[in-house]
Design an enzyme around this catalytic site. Structure first.
Site, PDB file in Angstrom:
ATOM      1  CG  ASP A 122      -5.644 -11.346   1.327  1.00  0.00           C
ATOM      2  OD1 ASP A 122      -5.411 -10.678   0.301  1.00  0.00           O
ATOM      3  OD2 ASP A 122      -5.048 -11.157   2.410  1.00  0.00           O
ATOM      4  CE  LYS A 139      -4.668  -7.581  -2.623  1.00  0.00           C
ATOM      5  NZ  LYS A 139      -4.147  -6.852  -1.468  1.00  0.00           N
ATOM      6  NE  ARG A 159      -4.022 -13.813  -4.873  1.00  0.00           N
ATOM      7  CZ  ARG A 159      -3.706 -13.560  -3.598  1.00  0.00           C
ATOM      8  NH1 ARG A 159      -4.470 -12.764  -2.873  1.00  0.00           N
ATOM      9  NH2 ARG A 159      -2.634 -14.109  -3.062  1.00  0.00           N
TER      10      ARG A 159
HETATM   11  C1  S3P Z   1      -2.252  -7.214   4.274  1.00  0.00           C
HETATM   12  C2  S3P Z   1      -3.044  -6.316   3.610  1.00  0.00           C
HETATM   13  C3  S3P Z   1      -3.715  -6.621   2.332  1.00  0.00           C
HETATM   14  C4  S3P Z   1      -3.764  -8.117   2.071  1.00  0.00           C
HETATM   15  C5  S3P Z   1      -2.444  -8.777   2.336  1.00  0.00           C
HETATM   16  C6  S3P Z   1      -2.031  -8.581   3.784  1.00  0.00           C
HETATM   17  C7  S3P Z   1      -1.628  -6.796   5.550  1.00  0.00           C
HETATM   18  O1  S3P Z   1      -3.011  -6.004   1.278  1.00  0.00           O
HETATM   19  O2  S3P Z   1      -4.190  -8.363   0.747  1.00  0.00           O
HETATM   20  O3  S3P Z   1      -2.514 -10.171   2.060  1.00  0.00           O
HETATM   21  O4  S3P Z   1      -1.127  -7.662   6.287  1.00  0.00           O
HETATM   22  O5  S3P Z   1      -1.629  -5.598   5.818  1.00  0.00           O
HETATM   23  P1  S3P Z   1      -3.241  -4.459   0.850  1.00  0.00           P
HETATM   24  O6  S3P Z   1      -2.752  -3.577   1.936  1.00  0.00           O
HETATM   25  O7  S3P Z   1      -2.441  -4.293  -0.405  1.00  0.00           O
HETATM   26  O8  S3P Z   1      -4.711  -4.322   0.611  1.00  0.00           O
END
Ligand code: S3P
Length: 433
Positions: free
Chosen positions: A314, A341, A345
């Site tokens: 992120d 995302k 991005r």
């Molecule tokens: C998150 C996991 C991540 C992250 C997102 C929040 C979470 O995504 O990019 O902002 O809270 O489990 P992914 O599980 O798609 O990698």
């Protein structure tokens, strides 16, 4: 709404960033399944986490607000009830994917949807394992895209090797695993954030690790908890980089979460030569916290890839901004996940940073940034993505001349009050309708 950013002469001060988004979502979702009231202090009242609160209420779980806390009056593992209407997750990927896991365990009908961004994002990654556990799920394109419908119940345990490192997928399977017969196991290709594992254990769920698998069984019950949410390292990232790339700056951030699955950016900034210190400060909610201090100073380009990527996924938009102000080349690889995302991005970072005159190349799975040239203020756009909005605002603080960030309202998704905090640190920013 737009944000107007003037170049910063210096940023100085000590502030607290809002609560962690991932931990706030989980505290409400797991609290909903506990028997009794979970108090969540330092809850993130950002748009995404408020969607989780609204969804949990629609499933029959009362949630009260009390200052900077929420009280979740959990109804027990079997206490959720069929919602009267469609559950709208807004922009929140964590809400839709974790809820899918939870609803897979319940024998009632629910329909989930969200905004235009959510309806473009891949859901097959949770739908496939949940279907193999026995949940009946349908959606657009055979279940690849929201709106999605779920009718769960009668789940059987699975052993699942995840094709991508995703905490959301891992969490969805573990949540469903609490409703399945037998031991559910999930294995990741690289470690992703482990807040679910830590917090489910704190609620008393029987979770363990065996031969690379994270395993879970149906608990007898979940016990309510008292949770103090640490500051979000992903929000802290914007202020840290702002201090590093502006002149005469020193910014101190208190009680920031420094779970090792989230601190990839700190490691990369150190490798770039950043004047950055972390003073360990104990634990909050089973998560390590620290005081972070960032001071202005030169940065140099680095190569970033492999297992580091899930630890800073992120933070790549703001890392790209730091790279644009660093001497030399920064190459970010193995980050194809960025394409799915809130926006693509890789594309949005490249497109927006180029407006400042930065030299940014797009790779299929990352970015190449040739830093060091002077950037000029730009008129840029968030594309509706909170992290793009804030990354460009930070670029504007260190560029020459005025910057305008259109679509500024997106920042509320994870960091309400970001512009106000910048002002507290001495920046000249203002919003316009
Ligand atoms: C998150 C996991 C991540 C992250 C997102 C929040 C979470 O995504 O990019 O902002 O809270 O489990 P992914 O599980 O798609 O990698």
């Amino acid at each position: 709404m737009r944000l107007i950013v003037e170049p910063a002469e210096s940023l100085r001060g000590q502030v607290r960033v809002p609560g962690d988004k991932s931990i706030s979502h989980r505290a409400v979702l797991f609290g909903a399944l506990a028997e009794g009231t979970t108090r969540v202090d330092g809850f993130l009242f950002g748009a995404d986490c408020l969607r989780t609160v609204a969804c949990v209420r629609a499933l029959g779980v009362p949630v009260e607000e009390d200052g900077d806390a929420v009280l979740v009056h959990g109804q027990g593992l079997d206490g959720l009830r069929e919602p009267d209407d469609v559950l709208d997750v807004g922009n929140s990927g964590t809400t839709i994917r974790l809820l899918m896991g939870l609803l897979a365990g319940r024998d009632f009908y629910a329909c989930l949807t969200g905004d235009a961004s959510i309806r473009r994002r891949p859901m097959e990654r949770v739908v496939k394992p949940l279907r193999s556990m026995g949940a009946r799920i349908d959606g657009r394109r055979g279940g690849e895209l929201a709106p999605l419908t779920v009718r769960g119940g009668g789940l059987r345990a699975i052993k699942y090797q995840m094709p991508v490192a995703s905490a959301q997928v891992k969490s969805a399977i573990l949540l469903a695993g609490m409703f399945a017969k037998g031991v559910t196991g999930v294995k990741e290709p690289a470690p992703s954030r482990d807040h679910t594992e830590r917090m489910l254990q704190a609620f008393g769920a029987p979770l363990s690790r065996r031969s690379g698998f994270i395993e879970i069984e149906r608990p007898l019950r979940l016990n309510p908890c008292r949770i103090r949410v640490p500051g979000d390292p992903s929000s802290a990232a914007f202020l840290l980089v702002a201090a590093l790339i502006t002149r005469k700056s020193e910014v101190v951030l208190e009680d920031v979460g420094v779970n090792p699955t989230r601190t990839g950016l700190l490691d990369v900034l150190w490798a770039m030569g950043a004047n950055l210190a972390a003073e360990q400060g104990g634990e909050q909610a089973g998560e390590p916290v620290a005081r972070l201090i960032a001071r202005s100073g030169p940065l140099r380009g680095v190569r970033v890839g492999g297992e580091l990527i899930p630890r800073l996924i992120d933070e790549i938009p703001i890392l790209a901004v730091a790279a644009a102000f660093a001497e030399g080349v920064t190459e970010i690889r193995d980050a194809a996940e960025l394409r799915v995302k809130e926006t693509d991005r890789i594309r949005t970072v490249a497109e927006e940073l180029r407006k400042f005159g930065a030299d940014v190349g797009e790779l299929e799975d990352g970015l190449v940034i040739r830093g060091g040239s002077r950037l000029r203020g730009a008129r840029c756009h968030s594309h509706g993505d909170h992290r793009i909005a804030m990354a460009m605002a930070v670029a504007g603080l260190a560029a020459e001349g005025e910057t305008v960030v259109e679509g500024w309202e997106a920042a509320d998704v994870s960091f309400p009050g970001f512009a106000g905090l910048l002002e507290d640190l001495g920046a000249r920013v203002r919003t316009e309708a």
